[in-house]
Design a protein around this motif. Structure first.
Motif, PDB file in Angstrom:
ATOM      1  N   GLN A 133      -0.771   0.498  -0.784  1.00 17.20           N
ATOM      2  CA  GLN A 133      -1.080   0.413   0.656  1.00 17.20           C
ATOM      3  C   GLN A 133      -0.463  -0.825   1.302  1.00 17.20           C
ATOM      4  O   GLN A 133      -1.109  -1.496   2.105  1.00 17.20           O
ATOM      5  CB  GLN A 133      -2.611   0.418   0.868  1.00 17.20           C
ATOM      6  N   ILE A 134       0.779  -1.128   0.931  1.00 18.56           N
ATOM      7  CA  ILE A 134       1.415  -2.334   1.467  1.00 18.56           C
ATOM      8  C   ILE A 134       1.788  -2.099   2.928  1.00 18.56           C
ATOM      9  O   ILE A 134       2.434  -1.102   3.272  1.00 18.56           O
ATOM     10  CB  ILE A 134       2.662  -2.709   0.651  1.00 18.56           C
ATOM     11  N   GLU A 135       1.374  -3.026   3.778  1.00 20.69           N
ATOM     12  CA  GLU A 135       1.651  -2.919   5.218  1.00 20.69           C
ATOM     13  C   GLU A 135       3.001  -3.559   5.533  1.00 20.69           C
ATOM     14  O   GLU A 135       3.285  -4.655   5.078  1.00 20.69           O
ATOM     15  CB  GLU A 135       0.553  -3.651   6.013  1.00 20.69           C
ATOM     16  N   PHE A 192       6.199  -3.423   4.832  1.00 19.63           N
ATOM     17  CA  PHE A 192       7.094  -3.970   3.810  1.00 19.63           C
ATOM     18  C   PHE A 192       8.545  -3.754   4.234  1.00 19.63           C
ATOM     19  O   PHE A 192       8.914  -2.670   4.679  1.00 19.63           O
ATOM     20  CB  PHE A 192       6.827  -3.269   2.466  1.00 19.63           C
TER      21      PHE A 192
END
Lengths: 299, 299
Positions: free
Chosen positions: B282-284, B286
Motif C-alpha cells: 500500500q505504498i502511497e 511511489f
C-alpha cells in the motif's frame, strides 16, 4: 559485472554555498564515481552527499571529500541543530551490487586509515565496522559532540580506532563504517491516536523485542490527522518490509485500526521491494540476480 | 541517462554450432550492445538471442544479425518443430529504460526498411508496429510458414509492409516489431484437476473476456501432480501481476482450491514486481524512476 558501493558522507556545513559547491566539484572530479544527490539543510547546518562508484573510486572520493572538508570547515565556529562531532561527521559505505558488507568494512578501514594518516583526524569505526559493541551506534560515539570530544577521547574506553586521543583542532572527529542500505519506511494508520502508533512501533522495533533490523517510533501526521509508525529498516534482508507490514496489520487489529497506506522516503534498493513482491505473489525459487533484467545492464 | 532497448531476434537454426557461434560473434562485435543471453533448441531448430543496447547500437546489431542469418541459413532445407517463416523469423524491440514503445516502433521501422532495402527480404510489421489489426498477432502473419509464404504474399491483404510480394529465396520473410516486455508468469493450484486451471485461465486471459494484456492456458505439472495457470503477461503495466493473482485466488475459491505458489520464468523487468510490492504494501505516491536506487546507476 563491476562492484558498486555507495557512500553517503555527512558534512557539517549547510549554509556556505561556496564550500558546498566545492564539495560537489571534488565529488565530480573522481573517476569511476557518480554523485547521485546532495542536499543541504541550513538550520541543521549540514549537507548529505550520495555517491556511487567502484571500489577504488569510492575510496578516493571519500578521502578527497574529507580532505576538502577538513580544509574548509572550522568546527570551532560551527552551529547547527543536528548533533555533530567533525567537519566530516560520518562516512558510511553501503553495498549496492556484487559486493558484500564485509568488503565495505574493508573499504571503510582503508579510508579510515588514510584519513588519519594523511589528515591527522581521529576515526571511530561504527556500525558493521565497529571494533567494540558500544561503537556500533553512531549516537553513542557522537554523544558530547564536537565540544565534548577533547575530553571524551582521553577516556580509555573512547580511544579512537585510528589516531591518537586528540581531536583535529578544526575538523574534530569522524566516524567511518559500513552498513546495509537503509530504507525509510512508514506505515499510516486510520486512527488519530498516537498512543496506538507508539505501542505498535515498540512491538516491531528491535530495541524493545521486535525485529532486529527495524527501528521505529510513532509520529502524528498533523496535516492528515493520522498516526504513523515511522521506521528505518536498517537491513531489509534480515527484516523484510512485508514482515513489519503484516505484523503492524495484525497488531493494529487489536484496536480496530487498519493500515491505510505506507510511504517509502527517498531511495530504496529494488530488492527491498522485490523481496516483498516475492512473498505476496508466492513466487517459488526466484533468483533476483539472474531473473531481474536490470541486473544484467549494470556494469 | 541513456536510453536502453532490448532486442530478442529468433533465428531458424538451433543445431549448427558454427552458425550459432557466428551469430554470437556478430552480436558481440557491435559497439553499444551487450549480448545478455542466447539459447538454442535442437528439436525446434531455432535460437533466441537477447541483446540490449542504445538506440543506434541495437538497430545496427539487429541488422547485422539478420544479414548474417540470411547468408548462412537456407530455409528451403530447414526442418524443426517450431513454426517459422524466415532465416530470421522475428525481431521484436522492447523498451527497457527511458524509452517508450513508440520510440521502439520507430526503431523497428528503421530496421525493417534497411533489411528490405539492403537484403531484399520482405518484412511484416507486427505487435505495436503493426499497420493493420490482423498483423498484430505474429501467429496470424506466420500462418502457412515458410513453405506457404510464396502464395500468401500474392494475396493483396498479405502484401508485405516493406518490399515486394516475393519471398527471399532462402531467407524467406521476417516479422519486425515493437512490444512491451513480456513476463512469463505461472500460478500453481493445489488441485490435480486441470479443468479448474483451464476455467481460470479462460477467466483471466484477454481473448475470452479477461484482462487485456494477459494470455493464459491451463497446464498439468505432471511431476508435482498439480494444475497450473500458465500465462504470458504481455504488458505488465496494463495488467499488473498482482491483479491476476488476486483474481485467480478468488476464482479458485469457488472450487475450494488455493494458490500454492507462482513462478516467474526467465527475465522480468524489476518494475513488474515492484508494481505488485507497491500494491500489497500500500505504498502511497511511489516514484519508480526516482526512488529506486538502481535506476540512478544505469547509464
Amino acid at each position: 559485472m563491476a562492484k558498486i558501493i555507495e557512500c553517503i558522507p555527512n558534512f557539517s556545513e549547510g549554509q556556505d554555498q561556496a564550500i558546498i559547491e566545492g564539495l560537489v566539484t571534488v565529488a565530480k572530479g573522481v573517476p569511476g564515481v557518480t554523485l547521485l544527490d546532495y542536499s543541504s539543510d541550513a538550520s541543521h547546518n549540514r549537507s548529505v552527499f550520495t555517491l556511487v562508484g567502484d571500489v577504488e573510486g569510492i575510496q578516493e572520493a571519500a578521502f578527497q571529500l574529507v580532505k576538502f572538508a577538513s580544509e574548509k570547515i572550522d568546527m570551532t565556529k560551527h552551529h547547527g541543530e543536528h548533533p555533530r562531532m567533525g567537519a566530516t561527521d560520518v562516512v558510511p559505505f553501503v553495498p549496492i551490487k556484487d559486493v558484500t558488507v564485509a568488503e565495505c568494512v574493508e573499504v571503510s578501514k582503508n579510508v579510515a586509515e588514510r584519513i588519519n594518516h594523511e589528515l591527522s583526524i581521529p576515526i571511530f569505526l561504527y556500525e558493521d565496522s565497529a571494533q567494540k559493541p558500544d561503537r556500533v551506534n553512531l549516537a553513542r560515539i557522537r554523544k558530547g559532540q564536537f565540544e565534548g570530544m577533547t575530553e571524551k577521547l582521553k577516556q580509555p574506553e573512547w580511544a579512537p580506532d585510528y589516531g591518537e586521543a586528540k581531536i583535529h583542532p578544526t575538523a574534530g572527529v569522524t566516524a567511518v563504517g559500513a552498513r546495509m542500505p537503509l530504507v525509510a519506511f512508514n506505515v499510516n494508520l486510520d486512527t488519530d491516536n498516537i498512543d496506538i502508533a507508539n505501542k505498535i512501533a515498540k512491538i516491531v522495533r528491535g530495541s524493545s523485542g521486535g525485529f532486529k533490523y527495524c527501528k521505529g517510533i510513532g509520529v502524528m501526521l498533523e496535516d492528515r490527522n493520522i498516526a504513523q509508525v515511522s521506521m528505518n529498516m536498517v537491513n531489509y534482508e534480515g527484516t523484510p518490509l512485508y514482515r513489519v507490514v503484516e505484523t503492524i496489520r495484525f497488531e493494529a487489529k487489536r484496536y480496530g485500526v487498519n493500515i491505510i497506506g505506507s510511504e517509502v522516503i527517498g531511495l530504496t534498493p529494488a530488492k527491498a521491494l522485490i523481496d516483498s513482491a516475492e512473498y505476496y505473489l508466492q513466487i517459488e525459487a526466484f533468483d533476483y540476480g539472474k531473473q531481474v533484467l536490470e541486473n544484467h545492464l549494470l556494469n
